[in-house]
Design a protein around this motif. Structure first.
Motif, mmCIF file in Angstrom:
data_model
loop_
_atom_site.group_PDB
_atom_site.id
_atom_site.type_symbol
_atom_site.label_atom_id
_atom_site.label_comp_id
_atom_site.label_asym_id
_atom_site.label_seq_id
_atom_site.Cartn_x
_atom_site.Cartn_y
_atom_site.Cartn_z
ATOM 1 N N UNK A 1 0.865 -1.268 0.013
ATOM 2 C CA UNK A 1 -0.107 0.002 -0.154
ATOM 3 C C UNK A 1 0.903 1.321 0.174
ATOM 4 N N UNK A 2 0.668 2.240 -1.076
ATOM 5 C CA UNK A 2 1.248 3.242 -0.987
ATOM 6 C C UNK A 2 2.661 3.430 -1.419
ATOM 7 N N UNK A 3 3.094 2.299 -2.073
ATOM 8 C CA UNK A 3 4.470 2.068 -2.592
ATOM 9 C C UNK A 3 4.690 2.521 -4.076
ATOM 10 N N UNK A 4 3.917 2.802 -4.743
ATOM 11 C CA UNK A 4 3.983 2.953 -6.222
ATOM 12 C C UNK A 4 4.003 4.580 -6.181
ATOM 13 N N UNK A 5 4.489 4.912 -7.484
ATOM 14 C CA UNK A 5 4.682 6.495 -7.574
ATOM 15 C C UNK A 5 3.046 6.930 -7.694
ATOM 16 N N UNK A 6 2.239 6.305 -8.514
ATOM 17 C CA UNK A 6 1.035 6.900 -8.422
ATOM 18 C C UNK A 6 0.136 6.013 -7.613
ATOM 19 N N UNK A 7 -0.167 6.599 -6.519
ATOM 20 C CA UNK A 7 -0.965 5.961 -5.532
ATOM 21 C C UNK A 7 -2.530 6.201 -5.713
ATOM 22 N N UNK A 8 -2.956 6.764 -6.517
ATOM 23 C CA UNK A 8 -4.428 6.825 -6.975
ATOM 24 C C UNK A 8 -4.925 5.639 -6.823
ATOM 25 N N UNK A 9 -5.950 5.569 -6.019
ATOM 26 C CA UNK A 9 -6.717 4.068 -6.042
ATOM 27 C C UNK A 9 -6.147 2.975 -5.282
ATOM 28 N N UNK A 10 -5.085 3.119 -4.609
ATOM 29 C CA UNK A 10 -4.432 2.158 -4.003
ATOM 30 C C UNK A 10 -5.138 1.698 -3.068
ATOM 31 N N UNK A 11 -6.433 2.300 -2.562
ATOM 32 C CA UNK A 11 -7.304 1.751 -1.446
ATOM 33 C C UNK A 11 -8.206 0.903 -2.169
ATOM 34 N N UNK A 12 -8.377 0.852 -3.363
ATOM 35 C CA UNK A 12 -9.493 0.167 -4.225
ATOM 36 C C UNK A 12 -9.433 -1.424 -3.707
ATOM 37 N N UNK A 13 -8.186 -2.041 -3.832
ATOM 38 C CA UNK A 13 -8.206 -3.329 -3.629
ATOM 39 C C UNK A 13 -8.457 -3.737 -2.081
ATOM 40 N N UNK A 14 -8.264 -2.461 -1.134
ATOM 41 C CA UNK A 14 -8.710 -2.855 0.329
ATOM 42 C C UNK A 14 -10.121 -2.762 0.440
ATOM 43 N N UNK A 15 -10.667 -1.696 -0.177
ATOM 44 C CA UNK A 15 -12.184 -1.469 -0.043
ATOM 45 C C UNK A 15 -12.911 -2.669 -0.530
ATOM 46 N N UNK A 16 -12.171 -3.351 -1.848
ATOM 47 C CA UNK A 16 -12.984 -4.537 -2.202
ATOM 48 C C UNK A 16 -12.890 -5.676 -1.573
ATOM 49 N N UNK A 17 -11.722 -5.925 -0.694
ATOM 50 C CA UNK A 17 -11.426 -7.074 0.309
ATOM 51 C C UNK A 17 -12.593 -6.793 1.590
ATOM 52 N N UNK A 18 -12.883 -5.687 1.734
ATOM 53 C CA UNK A 18 -13.671 -5.420 3.058
ATOM 54 C C UNK A 18 -15.253 -5.718 2.504
ATOM 55 N N UNK A 19 -15.395 -5.017 1.429
ATOM 56 C CA UNK A 19 -16.795 -5.265 0.732
ATOM 57 C C UNK A 19 -17.107 -6.965 0.452
ATOM 58 N N UNK A 20 -16.140 -7.580 -0.056
ATOM 59 C CA UNK A 20 -16.338 -8.794 -0.404
ATOM 60 C C UNK A 20 -16.636 -9.706 0.962
ATOM 61 N N UNK A 21 -15.797 -9.117 2.102
ATOM 62 C CA UNK A 21 -16.063 -9.967 3.147
ATOM 63 C C UNK A 21 -17.459 -9.739 3.991
ATOM 64 N N UNK A 22 -18.093 -8.378 3.783
ATOM 65 C CA UNK A 22 -19.497 -8.234 4.075
ATOM 66 C C UNK A 22 -20.449 -9.085 3.182
ATOM 67 N N UNK A 23 -19.895 -8.926 1.917
ATOM 68 C CA UNK A 23 -20.787 -9.862 0.769
ATOM 69 C C UNK A 23 -21.083 -11.397 1.366
ATOM 70 N N UNK A 24 -20.075 -11.721 1.768
ATOM 71 C CA UNK A 24 -19.891 -13.345 2.052
ATOM 72 C C UNK A 24 -20.788 -13.560 3.274
ATOM 73 N N UNK A 25 -20.760 -12.515 4.123
ATOM 74 C CA UNK A 25 -21.539 -12.744 5.372
ATOM 75 C C UNK A 25 -22.950 -12.545 5.073
ATOM 76 N N UNK A 26 -23.330 -11.370 4.355
ATOM 77 C CA UNK A 26 -24.647 -11.319 3.907
ATOM 78 C C UNK A 26 -25.303 -12.427 3.138
ATOM 79 N N UNK A 27 -24.262 -12.799 2.305
ATOM 80 C CA UNK A 27 -24.990 -14.294 1.567
ATOM 81 C C UNK A 27 -25.311 -15.334 2.345
#
Ligand code: GTP
Ligand code: MG
Length: 407
Positions: free
Chosen positions: A99-125
């Motif tokens: 996280x935050x390693x690349x020169x362009x850090x735009x959207x480096x949070x996206x995979x983290x948000x997706x990971x958190x959401x997919x855990x919610x999704x799995x619980x919801x399912x």
């Protein structure tokens, strides 16, 4: 060797002091706690986790390691069962190196948000399946965000990250490698970080100090914890033997040592107390009742369901399905009644129309009959008149008819 480990666990981890109610419930099957750590490379994530849980979760990445590579952020999950006074804690740590390693850090949070959401999704399912008994809860209960010990204030990437994540997870921002800053530098740094956090309306996890049911000691303890946020911590995997023979976690310097557990030099102890001893259940509870609830409501809304939360205190799919079925039945009944009414009306209309045309036909028939009668009468009269005036045809009349040849 193992005896030492066990003793250390008993003395230090402390989650067996969990509130009694939860304790009893959890004692048999143990309980889960899922922690995510986010921060740039070499900021001290693995060291801190190993220090916190008195166990080497990192770097032995063996059996239960799952790695996903997405947009430069690698997400790794590691689990360990930790036993403390016969209470089993299944600790899962989700690491996000990169996280935050690349020169362009735009959207480096996206995979983290997706990971958190997919855990919610799995619980919801799982929750939507009618049998609830075996719900696997992988939701993130807390996220430790590592702030680089720059001594300045939050960086843009920190703000962007925290702003995007605070509605999805309990955020615990910490300043890592606190030994690289002096205590004066730390005071100013903490103030500037808190000012940034409040200026951007970022919600971070804070122990409550206003709960009427808490005893005075708890309130005092929570106030103390609150005053140290964002915690400035030191991590170490090395033990140092003190003159009295005890072994402590510490970092060695040319001029001496700093004990990880020393409240005079850093807030590691406060962080551990908050996370493991005092507020683990609060974190789990807030994740379940607030963060997940919000996610679930949004998901259901997106799917076209509306849920009246004042009616359903707890989400119950069976109840919702029953409610949906009832509403559907009522709708069907209403539709049927409406269709019946329309049908009846149509029948009445048709009947009256038929009657009308029958009457029309009858009257037309009568008219026609009358006029025919009249015609017949007129014709008969004419016939009588002609018959009365009729005379026999005479030969004279015939001779009178000369024609061309008779001329
Ligand atoms: N001075 C100081 N160094 C630390 C501290 N914590 C960890 N380190 C050192 O920082 C280096 C990186 O630590 P790690 O724990 O591996 O960092 P990480 O964030 O897990 O790194 P990645 O997994 O590569 O992203 C190691 O040399 C640690 O000894 C600390 O509190 N103070
Ligand atoms: Mg690491």
């Amino acid at each position: 060797m193992s005896a030492i480990t066990k003793k250390t666990l008993k003395g230090h981890v402390g989650f067996s002091n969990y509130p009694d109610q939860v304790h009893r419930k959890s004692i048999k099957k143990g309980f889960n706690f899922t922690l995510m750590v986010v921060g740039e490379a070499s900021i001290g994530k693995s060291t801190l986790i190993n220090t916190l849980f008195e166990t080497k979760i990192f770097p032995e990445r063996e059996d239960s390691v799952v790695t996903e590579l997405s947009k430069g952020v690698e997400i790794t999950t590691m689990s360990a069962d930790i036993l403390d006074n016969n209470v089993k804690l299944r600790l899962t740590v989700v690491d996000t190196p990169g996280f935050g390693n690349s020169l362009n850090n735009d959207n480096s949070w996206t995979p983290i948000i997706e990971n958190i959401d997919s855990r919610f999704d799995s619980y919801l399912a799982q929750e939507n399946r009618l049998i609830h008994s075996k719900i696997q809860d992988n939701r993130i209960d807390a996220l430790i965000y590592f702030i680089k010990p720059t001594g300045h204030s939050l960086r843009q990437i920190d703000i962007e990250f925290l702003k995007r994540l605070h509605t999805k997870v309990n955020l615990i921002p910490i300043i890592s490698k606190a030994d690289t800053l002096t205590s004066e530098e730390l005071v100013g740094f903490k103030q500037r970080i808190l000012a940034d956090i409040s200026a951007h309306n970022i919600q971070i996890f804070k122990p409550t100090t206003t709960d009427l049911y808490d005893d005075l000691e708890t309130i005092r303890d929570n106030k103390e914890t609150l005053s140290k946020i964002p915690f400035a911590v030191i991590g170490s995997e090395n033990f140092v033997e003190l003159p009295d023979g005890s072994r402590v976690r510490a970092r060695k310097y040319p001029w001496g040592i700093i004990q990880v557990d020393d409240p005079e030099t850093n807030d590691f102890r406060t962080l551990r107390r908050m996370l493991i001893y005092n507020h683990m259940e609060d974190l789990r509870d807030y994740t379940n009742t607030v963060l997940y609830e919000e996610y679930r409501t949004q998901s259901l809304l997106a799917m076209g369901h509306f849920q009246d939360n004042s009616v359903f205190k707890e989400y119950n799919p069976a109840l919702i399905a029953e409610e949906d079925r009832k509403l559907h039945d009522i709708k069907l009944q209403k539709m049927e009644a409406e269709m019946n009414a329309v049908f009846q009306q149509k029948v009445v209309e048709k009947e009256s129309k038929l009657k009308q045309s029958e009457e029309e036909l009858y009257s037309r028939h009568k008219d026609m009959k009358l006029s025919l009668e009249k015609q017949r009468k007129a014709l008969e009269d004419k016939k009588k008149l002609i018959e009365a005036n009729a005379r026999p045809v005479t030969p004279m009349d015939k001779s009178k008819k000369k024609g061309l040849f008779n001329l």
